[in-house]
Every structure is written in C-alpha cells, then in structure tokens.
Write an enzyme that holds these catalytic residues in place. Structure first.
Site, PDB file in Angstrom:
ATOM      1  N   ARG A  44      45.418  38.475  35.010  1.00 39.61           N
ATOM      2  CA  ARG A  44      44.392  38.640  33.973  1.00 39.61           C
ATOM      3  C   ARG A  44      45.009  38.724  32.574  1.00 39.61           C
ATOM      4  O   ARG A  44      44.463  38.188  31.614  1.00 39.61           O
ATOM      5  CB  ARG A  44      43.530  39.871  34.263  1.00 39.61           C
ATOM      6  N   HIS A  48      43.991  36.230  29.602  1.00 40.03           N
ATOM      7  CA  HIS A  48      43.416  36.689  28.330  1.00 40.03           C
ATOM      8  C   HIS A  48      44.314  36.392  27.132  1.00 40.03           C
ATOM      9  O   HIS A  48      43.835  36.275  26.008  1.00 40.03           O
ATOM     10  CB  HIS A  48      43.060  38.175  28.398  1.00 40.03           C
ATOM     11  N   TRP A 187      35.725  40.876  44.449  1.00 40.22           N
ATOM     12  CA  TRP A 187      34.943  39.685  44.811  1.00 40.22           C
ATOM     13  C   TRP A 187      35.164  39.295  46.272  1.00 40.22           C
ATOM     14  O   TRP A 187      34.335  38.623  46.868  1.00 40.22           O
ATOM     15  CB  TRP A 187      35.335  38.505  43.921  1.00 40.22           C
TER      16      TRP A 187
END
Ligand code: DDH
Length: 288
Positions: A44, A48, A187
C-alpha cells in the site's frame, strides 16, 4: 563487490538484491503484525507513493517520496502508512545509499514476491525530493465513490479499464482498519498471499450492506467476515469492468501476468529513467 567511481558509490543489481533480502528477512522476523505480515501495508505504501501521479503536469508519482513530509503524510488516504515507513527505517540505516523513493518501491516489489505473487521487474533511479514537491490532497481514490470516480482517478494516472481492474486485485491482500480508513475487515480469507481470490469472491459471494455505525461498506452474506468497499463493488456493477473481473476470476495465470505488467507501470509513473543507458530491469530472487 560494489563499483566505486571517484568516491561515489554506484550500486549494482547485487546491491539491490541485498536490500531485497534485508526487507524479506524483516518480513519473516516481524510476523506479529496485523494478519502476520507487514507485506500488505508495504504494498500500500508503494501504491500510494506512485498513485499521486498526474500525467498532464507530470507531478506526483514514486519519484520523490514526498509522503515523508507532513502535508502529504497527513492526507487522510495515507493514514496508517507510517507503520510501513517506520518498518523500513532500519533498512535505510543499513543501506544509506538507496533513496527512500527507490526503497519504498523495492519493498513493494519484495512484499508481492515474498507473498507468492508474480515476479515484478524493478528499475532503480528515483531521487528524493523536498517538501515543495508534496502533491495536493485528493489524488488517491475515495472508497465511498463509484465507477466514474475510478475512471477519473486512474485515467489521470494513464490507466485504462482493464488496468484498473488488474490493479484492484491487490485487495486480495491486507485489510481495512477502523482507526485508519474507518472501514473494517479483509477482502479475502488469505490476506497475506497474492491470489485471484478477490475476483472470485466478488462474483461468487452474495454481498449486502453491513449494518453498523461506520462508513458504508459491504459484507459477505455467508460468513460476514469479509468486506468490499463501494469502489470494489463498482467493478461488478459496471459491465466493462465486470468482464475483466470474470477473466481474472477464471484465470490466475492471466491475472498474475497482467498484474505484474500494470504494477510495474504504476511503480514507474513519472520516473525519469536514463533511457540512454538501456539499463535492464533487475529480477529479484525470492528468498522462499
Ligand atoms: Fe487499496 N485500500 N484502494 N489498493 N489497498 C485499502 C487497503 C489496501 C482503495 C481503498 C483502500 C488499490 C486501490 C484502492 C491496497 C492496495 C491497493 C484500504 C484500507 C482502503 C480504504 C486502509 C486501512 O484502513 O488500513 C480504493 C478506494 C481503491 C480504488 O479505488 C481502486 C490499489 C490499486 C492497490 C495496489 O496495491 C495496486 C492494499 C495492499 C491494502 C491493505 C493495506 C493493509 O494495511 O493491510
């Protein structure tokens, strides 16, 4: 082993492999974090850092590591990524010659490979920039939105529909944290392994609104332990997106191939590689 030119250290592929091995060893060692791995949050961080790219102005992207500075580090979308940046500090201390911008992307590559994902070719060459290069807030996607927002945000970076869906498969990894994004839960059932399960679950599970006081998100009807964001569900409510979800759900090899290509593109957005040297990308050897 390393080349030396006029006192300037010129790192070679084997030096970057040493950094890779160090990150991989730390991933193994610090296994009491979250679902047992810093891998997802490292991915992540790399995303980002890269996903602020704007193709019109050529600003943002992984070349700069401007998230080190408060204006960008404090953007709502970056909440919690300090855990990933702090994880990498001992690596930066051990290999001071690598820029933060190259280190963050190398770590994303390492995390994907160590979590049994595809091989991601890596090219170094990013330079750290100062605070003035921080990007404005709002360049990363807003999870409460739908298909138009996804296309607006990812077309600004230079991606098409197929690439948006392939990138989103990264949500096989990790989870949402109420103290970071406000959303809650993973998820997939294997959040520390790269798989095409995200697509399979999107299509095979029944998803309904979670009844809670938090932001609007979905939960699976059968176990109520998995989640989808409104932006995730946009990938099956939009016909064009959904065709790609179907292809990746059926064919893990196709997903791995397309994911490797699109994440390489993401990680290199706005990076001014010296094309004259024709430097070939480094393929890191996984440790497992
Ligand atoms: Fe994501 N993501 N992401 N994401 N993402 C979150 C977590 C993780 C969106 C929102 C969220 C990508 C696309 C999108 C990862 C990788 C990628 C969280 C939860 C939110 C919210 C943060 C938290 O609470 O800790 C939205 C919206 C989009 C979109 O619109 C497409 C992409 C393209 C990637 C990528 O890597 C290529 C990963 C990994 C995580 C898990 C982090 C963790 O700590 O675990």
């Amino acid at each position: 082993s390393a080349g030396e030119t006029k006192g300037l250290f010129v790192p070679k592929a084997e030096d970057y492999q040493k950094v890779y091995n160090e990150v991989a060893a730390l991933l193994q060692e610090k296994d009491d974090y979250d679902d047992g791995s810093y891998g997802p949050v490292l991915v992540r961080l790399a995303w980002h850092a890269s996903g602020t790219y704007d193709k019109e102005t050529g600003t943002g992207g992984s070349n700069g590591a401007t998230m080190r500075f408060a204006p960008e580090g404090d953007h709502g979308a970056n909440a919690g990524l300090v855990a990933a940046r702090n994880f990498l500090e001992p690596v930066k201390a051990k290999f001071p010659w690598i820029t933060y911008s190259d280190l963050w992307i190398l770590s994303g590559v390492c995390a994907i490979q160590e979590m049994q994902g595809p091989t991601i070719p890596y090219r170094p060459g990013r330079q750290d920039k100062d605070i003035a290069a921080c990007t404005p807030d709002g360049r990363l996607p807003d999870a409460s939105k739908g298909n138009k927002h996804l296309r607006d945000i990812f077309c600004r970076m230079g991606f098409n529909d197929q690439e948006i869906v392939a990138l989103s498969g990264a949500h096989a990894l990790g989870r949402c944290h109420t103290d970071r994004s406000g959303f809650d839960g993973p998820w997939t059932f294997s959040p520390t392994v790269v798989t095409n399960d995200y697509y399979k679950l999107l299509l095979d599970e029944k998803w309904s609104w979670k009844k809670w006081n938090g932001p609007k998100q979905y939960e699976d009807k059968s176990t109520k332990s998995l989640m989808m964001l409104p932006t995730d569900m946009a990938l099956i409510s939009d016909k064009t997106f959904k065709q790609w979800v179907g292809k990746y759900a059926k064919d893990n090899d196709l997903f791995f191939k397309d994911f490797a290509a699109v994440i390489t593109k993401l990680f290199e957005l706005g990076v001014p590689f010296d094309e004259t040297t024709q430097q070939s990308p480094i393929t890191f050897k996984p440790t497992a």
